[in-house]
Write a protein that holds these residues in place. Structure first.
Motif, PDB file in Angstrom:
ATOM      1  N   MET A 169       0.829  -1.206   0.000  1.00 39.92           N
ATOM      2  CA  MET A 169       0.000   0.000   0.000  1.00 39.92           C
ATOM      3  C   MET A 169       0.863   1.255   0.000  1.00 39.92           C
ATOM      4  N   VAL A 170       1.993   1.180   0.716  1.00 42.76           N
ATOM      5  CA  VAL A 170       2.948   2.286   0.663  1.00 42.76           C
ATOM      6  C   VAL A 170       3.434   2.472  -0.769  1.00 42.76           C
ATOM      7  N   ALA A 171       3.691   1.362  -1.447  1.00 41.36           N
ATOM      8  CA  ALA A 171       4.173   1.416  -2.834  1.00 41.36           C
ATOM      9  C   ALA A 171       3.136   2.009  -3.784  1.00 41.36           C
ATOM     10  N   ARG A 172       1.863   1.949  -3.402  1.00 37.56           N
ATOM     11  CA  ARG A 172       0.816   2.573  -4.205  1.00 37.56           C
ATOM     12  C   ARG A 172       0.728   4.081  -3.962  1.00 37.56           C
ATOM     13  N   GLY A 173       1.522   4.550  -2.994  1.00 32.06           N
ATOM     14  CA  GLY A 173       1.502   5.968  -2.673  1.00 32.06           C
ATOM     15  C   GLY A 173       0.468   6.348  -1.633  1.00 32.06           C
ATOM     16  N   TRP A 174      -0.067   5.349  -0.939  1.00 33.44           N
ATOM     17  CA  TRP A 174      -1.106   5.629   0.051  1.00 33.44           C
ATOM     18  C   TRP A 174      -0.489   6.185   1.330  1.00 33.44           C
ATOM     19  N   SER A 204      15.307   4.095   7.267  1.00 30.03           N
ATOM     20  CA  SER A 204      14.986   5.150   8.225  1.00 30.03           C
ATOM     21  C   SER A 204      16.263   5.683   8.853  1.00 30.03           C
ATOM     22  N   GLY A 205      16.174   6.860   9.431  1.00 30.33           N
ATOM     23  CA  GLY A 205      17.307   7.422  10.155  1.00 30.33           C
ATOM     24  C   GLY A 205      18.197   8.336   9.349  1.00 30.33           C
ATOM     25  N   ASP A 206      17.993   8.380   8.034  1.00 31.75           N
ATOM     26  CA  ASP A 206      18.789   9.265   7.175  1.00 31.75           C
ATOM     27  C   ASP A 206      17.880  10.377   6.677  1.00 31.75           C
ATOM     28  N   ARG A 207      18.133  11.599   7.126  1.00 31.34           N
ATOM     29  CA  ARG A 207      17.272  12.716   6.760  1.00 31.34           C
ATOM     30  C   ARG A 207      17.319  13.019   5.263  1.00 31.34           C
ATOM     31  N   GLY A 208      18.366  12.571   4.619  1.00 27.73           N
ATOM     32  CA  GLY A 208      18.479  12.817   3.180  1.00 27.73           C
ATOM     33  C   GLY A 208      17.718  11.820   2.338  1.00 27.73           C
ATOM     34  N   VAL A 209      17.090  10.840   2.985  1.00 28.91           N
ATOM     35  CA  VAL A 209      16.369   9.793   2.253  1.00 28.91           C
ATOM     36  C   VAL A 209      14.895   9.849   2.637  1.00 28.91           C
ATOM     37  N   ASN A 210      14.030   9.866   1.641  1.00 25.03           N
ATOM     38  CA  ASN A 210      12.600   9.752   1.884  1.00 25.03           C
ATOM     39  C   ASN A 210      12.295   8.280   2.101  1.00 25.03           C
ATOM     40  N   ALA A 211      11.990   7.914   3.355  1.00 27.50           N
ATOM     41  CA  ALA A 211      11.842   6.497   3.698  1.00 27.50           C
ATOM     42  C   ALA A 211      10.715   5.842   2.919  1.00 27.50           C
ATOM     43  N   ARG A 212       9.610   6.536   2.690  1.00 29.90           N
ATOM     44  CA  ARG A 212       8.478   5.945   1.964  1.00 29.90           C
ATOM     45  C   ARG A 212       8.867   5.643   0.522  1.00 29.90           C
ATOM     46  N   VAL A 213       9.590   6.570  -0.093  1.00 27.72           N
ATOM     47  CA  VAL A 213      10.015   6.366  -1.477  1.00 27.72           C
ATOM     48  C   VAL A 213      11.018   5.221  -1.569  1.00 27.72           C
ATOM     49  N   ALA A 214      11.978   5.200  -0.637  1.00 30.46           N
ATOM     50  CA  ALA A 214      13.001   4.156  -0.660  1.00 30.46           C
ATOM     51  C   ALA A 214      12.395   2.774  -0.413  1.00 30.46           C
ATOM     52  N   ALA A 215      11.451   2.690   0.543  1.00 30.17           N
ATOM     53  CA  ALA A 215      10.805   1.410   0.825  1.00 30.17           C
ATOM     54  C   ALA A 215       9.969   0.956  -0.362  1.00 30.17           C
ATOM     55  N   ALA A 216       9.231   1.885  -0.962  1.00 30.43           N
ATOM     56  CA  ALA A 216       8.422   1.547  -2.134  1.00 30.43           C
ATOM     57  C   ALA A 216       9.299   1.059  -3.275  1.00 30.43           C
ATOM     58  N   ALA A 217      10.457   1.675  -3.437  1.00 26.17           N
ATOM     59  CA  ALA A 217      11.371   1.269  -4.500  1.00 26.17           C
ATOM     60  C   ALA A 217      11.840  -0.171  -4.314  1.00 26.17           C
ATOM     61  N   GLN A 218      12.105  -0.554  -3.068  1.00 26.04           N
ATOM     62  CA  GLN A 218      12.509  -1.941  -2.807  1.00 26.04           C
ATOM     63  C   GLN A 218      11.386  -2.911  -3.140  1.00 26.04           C
ATOM     64  N   TYR A 219      10.163  -2.534  -2.769  1.00 24.02           N
ATOM     65  CA  TYR A 219       9.018  -3.400  -3.068  1.00 24.02           C
ATOM     66  C   TYR A 219       8.849  -3.558  -4.575  1.00 24.02           C
ATOM     67  N   LEU A 220       8.897  -2.459  -5.303  1.00 21.42           N
ATOM     68  CA  LEU A 220       8.690  -2.503  -6.752  1.00 21.42           C
ATOM     69  C   LEU A 220       9.806  -3.262  -7.460  1.00 21.42           C
ATOM     70  N   ALA A 221      11.028  -3.137  -6.936  1.00 17.00           N
ATOM     71  CA  ALA A 221      12.146  -3.875  -7.522  1.00 17.00           C
ATOM     72  C   ALA A 221      11.969  -5.380  -7.354  1.00 17.00           C
ATOM     73  N   GLU A 222      11.332  -5.780  -6.246  1.00 17.00           N
ATOM     74  CA  GLU A 222      11.142  -7.197  -5.955  1.00 17.00           C
ATOM     75  C   GLU A 222       9.940  -7.776  -6.692  1.00 17.00           C
ATOM     76  N   PHE A 223       8.833  -7.019  -6.719  1.00 14.04           N
ATOM     77  CA  PHE A 223       7.561  -7.579  -7.207  1.00 14.04           C
ATOM     78  C   PHE A 223       7.013  -6.911  -8.460  1.00 14.04           C
ATOM     79  N   GLY A 224       7.594  -5.782  -8.859  1.00 10.13           N
ATOM     80  CA  GLY A 224       7.061  -5.080 -10.009  1.00 10.13           C
ATOM     81  C   GLY A 224       5.929  -4.147  -9.629  1.00 10.13           C
ATOM     82  N   PRO A 225       5.313  -3.502 -10.627  1.00  6.05           N
ATOM     83  CA  PRO A 225       4.258  -2.527 -10.351  1.00  6.05           C
ATOM     84  C   PRO A 225       3.104  -3.136  -9.557  1.00  6.05           C
TER      85      PRO A 225
END
Length: 227
Positions: A169-174, A204-225
């Protein structure tokens, strides 16, 4: 279980010796454990500890008993796995233990080995929360299976079935509010789940990284859209 990530057990048992022995058993198997002697103590510890599974005796000598405690905590966190460990006979729990969906019941007298207790917890972790978010958007059976095969103690392979549902759901941008509305879970429970997902994906923990975007990217890399 890989070092660096441990699933969390909230153990509630009023007999001190049994509580200590059971705690040591789980810790030896790599679980992180918070133990309590009463339902009141467990309620006080719940939010800070944020367990994956509750392992509770039914008769705790005071209210709330184990069944009542499980019902209260499931209302706070629908993904919580539940294992009832009791001297009650199996029939007392009925086919669905105390009316709680996906709960696992073990009679203390019938436990033949530590492996049986650990297997019950693994079963509760695998079945209890995965369907809280339904089969709609997100990781279906194939995705969950693929993540399980990935294995390891870090990244996508370390997430529970419930966490994969949330991550989809995070990967959907919710937003967290949208996830809570879709799932019927409380916003605070969703916030805890998302926070733990970010920790396990090490975004998490790196202010220079958007955690939601980074987590979504990992999900999409693993499972696709996400469909």
């Amino acid at each position: 279980m890989e070092p660096g990530w441990a699933r969390r057990v909230l153990l509630v048992e009023d007999q001190a010796v049994l509580r200590t022995l059971t705690r040591e058993l789980f810790e030896q198997r790599g679980f992180e454990v918070c133990s309590a002697a009463t339902g009141v103590e467990a309620l006080a510890a719940f939010d800070a500890f944020d367990p994956d599974v509750l392992v509770a005796d039914i008769d705790l000598g005071a209210r709330p008993d184990g069944a009542e405690l499980a019902e209260i905590l499931r209302a706070r966190a629908p993904h919580l796995g539940v294992v009832f460990l009791s001297s009650y006979p199996r029939a007392a729990a009925r086919a669905q233990p105390f009316g709680l969906a996906d709960a696992v019941f073990l009679s203390k007298a019938a436990i033949g080995s530590a492996d049986e207790l650990v297997a019950a917890v693994e079963g509760a972790l695998g079945s209890s929360a995965g369907d809280v978010f339904g089969d709609g958007p997100g990781a279906g059976a194939d995705a969950v299976s693929g993540a399980a095969k990935a294995g390891g103690g870090n990244g996508i392979g370390s997430l529970t079935r419930h966490q994969l549902r949330v991550l989809s759901m995070v990967a959907r941008g919710w937003s967290n509010e949208q996830i809570a509305e879709q799932s019927g879970a409380g916003l605070r429970a969703v916030e805890r789940s998302v926070s733990r997902i970010f920790e396990r994906l090490e975004v998490s923990g790196d202010r220079g990284v958007n955690a939601r975007v980074a987590a979504a990217a990992q999900y999409l890399a693993e499972f696709g859209p996400v469909r």
